[in-house]
Design an enzyme around this catalytic site. Structure first.
Site, PDB file in Angstrom:
ATOM      1  N   SER A  33       4.280   1.157  -1.777  1.00  0.00           N
ATOM      2  CA  SER A  33       3.124   1.390  -0.987  1.00  0.00           C
ATOM      3  C   SER A  33       1.827   1.065  -1.746  1.00  0.00           C
ATOM      4  CB  SER A  33       3.020   2.821  -0.413  1.00  0.00           C
ATOM      5  OG  SER A  33       2.353   2.884   0.691  1.00  0.00           O
ATOM      6  N   HIS A  55       9.496   3.864   5.425  1.00  0.00           N
ATOM      7  CA  HIS A  55       8.565   3.739   4.465  1.00  0.00           C
ATOM      8  C   HIS A  55       8.823   4.469   3.003  1.00  0.00           C
ATOM      9  CE1 HIS A  55       4.525   1.928   3.070  1.00  0.00           C
ATOM     10  NE2 HIS A  55       4.327   3.066   2.809  1.00  0.00           N
TER      11      HIS A  55
END
Length: 403
Positions: free
Chosen positions: A170, A377
């Site tokens: 990320s 994610h």
């Protein structure tokens, strides 16, 4: 499944009740539902599971003091791990013997884990205190321009190597893109960076981001929010975060409210890999602090649909940048080898955004879509089946591009 609006209402109700009635002893009692692994710091977690952990302090050029961890291995094969937004080095060890750290140690790598400024391990400066608003005057730009280069230099000096390999998650990928663009000399110090759920463009992120984009996406609102929050966003030791931990570690409804109602809505739904037993461990370590300005910077990137430096507004931009708009990050300068790893169900890093990123990076050596249909994610660092679906691919990339 509880709708997100109801989930937030339940959390708010719990927080208000706790805030009204809780003494310090009450809070300690309410947090007793958190398992030990949710309370331990990184060195304690490492030692509990049999890993030697060395701790170092690294000072950046702008005088922030960062904590860097090392689990020693073959110093000819250093691998540097970089966490994402509001996260820390802990994230790579929370699955204990099925975590990324365990896998890399098992295969003999010298494992290094950085902590970006503002998280619970990196809240120090040579002259500023965290109570000073100026301490929090940073975003992903400073993390990529100062933090990452300082930690890379430390690892290379300690190991005697000229290059290292890296894995980011990320925001931990964003800082590599920033560094490659702003400090191009560091492209030669990275053999390969494996980008898990990479973030540069947020044009097509899921609906939960939209209200925030409209509220905070502009420079005036960003500046006002930063002052109101005193620059510090969800620090690990705050009452607010303690209350979130209480709300998300209760035996009744916590998983439905916190995991299904909030986490999954934001990053993609995968209850098979983020099971109820893991929630209190994860919430013990996340969120753990960053700056309001970093969050606002990401929202600006989404709102403006440009991967650019921080937008201070027309007048301040002119003074700082010499232009009315903040400069774009020139991704053509990011010459290091890059492997992009994406999840089909990741609602934060959308496929269209990743295709745009892929086209602009000069040396993408691999683009891998996870086979698991619900891969989201956070499955990249917390997924129950990472060792089945992800780690062999990581090892293959590290081996293939090791020189």
């Amino acid at each position: 499944m509880i709708p997100r609006s109801i989930s937030l209402a339940i959390i708010l109700s719990i927080l208000l009740q706790c805030a009204r009635s809780s003494t310090l002893d009450d809070m300690t009692l309410m947090l007793s539902n958190m398992p030990e692994d949710g309370r331990l710091q990184f060195p304690e977690l490492a030692n509990k599971y049999g890993y030697k952990c060395d701790t170092y302090n690294v000072t950046t050029d702008d005088r922030y003091i960062l904590t860097l961890y090392n689990i020693p291995g073959d110093t000819r094969r250093p691998v540097y791990l970089q966490h994402g937004f509001e996260d820390s080095a802990d994230t790579f060890l929370l699955r204990t013997n099925t975590s990324l750290v365990a896998f890399l140690v098992e295969h003999g790598y010298d494992v290094w884990l950085g902590n970006m400024r503002g998280n619970k391990y990196s809240r120090a400066h040579e002259s500023l205190l965290p109570d000073d608003l100026q301490f929090w005057e940073f975003s992903v730009h400073e993390a990529g321009t100062y933090d990452l280069p300082a930690m890379i230099d430390f690892v290379l000096k300690h190991t005697g190597q000229k290059q290292l390999q890296a894995i980011g998650h990320s925001e931990g990928t964003t800082v590599f893109f920033v560094m490659g663009a702003q400090r191009p000399e560091y492209n030669d110090k990275v053999k390969l960076v494996i980008c898990l759920s990479p973030v540069a463009y947020l044009h097509h992120s899921s609906p939960p981001l939209f209200p925030l984009i409209s509220l905070v996406g502009g420079p005036a609102a960003s500046a006002a929010l930063s002052v109101a929050a005193h620059g510090d966003l969800l620090k690990n030791s705050s009452v607010a975060v303690d209350l979130i931990k209480v709300a998300c570690t209760q035996k009744l409804l916590s998983y439905e409210v916190c995991a299904e109602g909030v986490f999954f809505t934001a990053v993609g739904r995968d209850s098979e890999q983020f099971e109820p037993e893991f929630l209190p461990i994860a919430i013990g370590h996340y969120p753990c602090g960053s700056s309001v300005k970093t969050g606002a910077h990401f929202l600006q990137i989404a709102a403006r649909k440009k991967f650019a430096q921080y937008d201070y507004g027309l007048a301040q931009n002119k003074l700082k940048y010499g232009s009315l708009e903040p400069p774009l990050y020139d991704l053509s300068k990011v010459k290091m080898k890059i492997a992009l790893v994406v999840g089909k169900a990741d609602t934060l890093t959308a496929p269209k955004d990743l295709q745009l990123l892929r086209k602009q990076l000069p040396d993408v050596v691999n683009y891998h879509v996870m086979d698991w249909e619900k891969w989201n994610h956070f499955d990249m660092v917390w997924g129950k089946y990472m060792y089945v679906f992800l780690f062999n691919h990581i090892h293959e990339m590290l081996t293939k591009y090791y020189v």
